[in-house]
Design a protein around this motif. Sequence first.
Motif, PDB file in Angstrom:
ATOM      1  N   LYS A  89       7.783  -7.898   5.061  1.00 47.90           N
ATOM      2  CA  LYS A  89       8.989  -8.489   4.508  1.00 47.90           C
ATOM      3  C   LYS A  89      10.101  -7.436   4.453  1.00 47.90           C
ATOM      4  O   LYS A  89       9.798  -6.226   4.398  1.00 47.90           O
ATOM      5  N   PRO A  90      11.345  -7.857   4.410  1.00 50.65           N
ATOM      6  CA  PRO A  90      12.435  -6.871   4.303  1.00 50.65           C
ATOM      7  C   PRO A  90      12.279  -5.935   3.094  1.00 50.65           C
ATOM      8  O   PRO A  90      12.638  -4.758   3.176  1.00 50.65           O
ATOM      9  N   GLU A  91      11.712  -6.455   2.023  1.00 53.76           N
ATOM     10  CA  GLU A  91      11.534  -5.613   0.828  1.00 53.76           C
ATOM     11  C   GLU A  91      10.457  -4.561   0.996  1.00 53.76           C
ATOM     12  O   GLU A  91      10.289  -3.698   0.116  1.00 53.76           O
ATOM     13  N   ASP A  92       9.727  -4.581   2.100  1.00 51.59           N
ATOM     14  CA  ASP A  92       8.761  -3.514   2.392  1.00 51.59           C
ATOM     15  C   ASP A  92       9.437  -2.309   3.041  1.00 51.59           C
ATOM     16  O   ASP A  92       8.804  -1.271   3.245  1.00 51.59           O
ATOM     17  N   THR A  93      10.720  -2.445   3.370  1.00 58.00           N
ATOM     18  CA  THR A  93      11.450  -1.350   3.986  1.00 58.00           C
ATOM     19  C   THR A  93      11.493  -0.144   3.060  1.00 58.00           C
ATOM     20  O   THR A  93      11.928  -0.254   1.910  1.00 58.00           O
ATOM     21  N   ALA A  94      11.029   0.994   3.559  1.00 58.40           N
ATOM     22  CA  ALA A  94      10.972   2.222   2.754  1.00 58.40           C
ATOM     23  C   ALA A  94      10.410   3.352   3.605  1.00 58.40           C
ATOM     24  O   ALA A  94       9.882   3.118   4.695  1.00 58.40           O
ATOM     25  N   ALA A  95      10.504   4.560   3.068  1.00 59.99           N
ATOM     26  CA  ALA A  95       9.748   5.671   3.618  1.00 59.99           C
ATOM     27  C   ALA A  95       8.358   5.629   2.987  1.00 59.99           C
ATOM     28  O   ALA A  95       8.238   5.498   1.760  1.00 59.99           O
ATOM     29  N   TYR A  96       7.339   5.722   3.815  1.00 58.91           N
ATOM     30  CA  TYR A  96       5.960   5.650   3.341  1.00 58.91           C
ATOM     31  C   TYR A  96       5.312   7.030   3.418  1.00 58.91           C
ATOM     32  O   TYR A  96       5.433   7.722   4.439  1.00 58.91           O
ATOM     33  N   TYR A  97       4.619   7.377   2.343  1.00 61.15           N
ATOM     34  CA  TYR A  97       3.991   8.687   2.232  1.00 61.15           C
ATOM     35  C   TYR A  97       2.517   8.531   1.887  1.00 61.15           C
ATOM     36  O   TYR A  97       2.163   7.658   1.083  1.00 61.15           O
TER      37      TYR A  97
END
Length: 129
Positions: A89-97
């Motif tokens: 989903k668009p709300e999953d957009t992020a930098a993932y660590y």
Amino acid sequence: EVQLVESGGGLVQTGGSLRLSCAASGFTFAFDDYAIGWFRQAPGKEREGVSCISSSDASTYYADSVKGRFTISRDKAKNTVYLQMNSLKPEDTAAYYCATPGVPETRVVWYDPREYEYWGQGTQVTVSS
């Protein structure tokens, strides 16, 4: 020295899938003796716990926002933890660590970033609407 390297991020449309990888090295004990967590951080937001695979019994944990869509797994032979992300989903957009406490067989509050000592550099996930 413990090192974590994430890969697999990218641009995907809503409903698409990505698989993130976290390649680990430098552990003193066996790879599966260490809990590995995935976190994400969007611009202007705090870093949040997404998922974790524990050290002792390989229990898995997920944030409510990703349950049923994300799956964490560990490949001991490759010293790698994966995060399979479906139905993005668009709300999953992020930098993932990915991160690890760096202490074997230790219990952690899996979603608390302060519990983790070692972090990767992150990989960007962008979901377009």
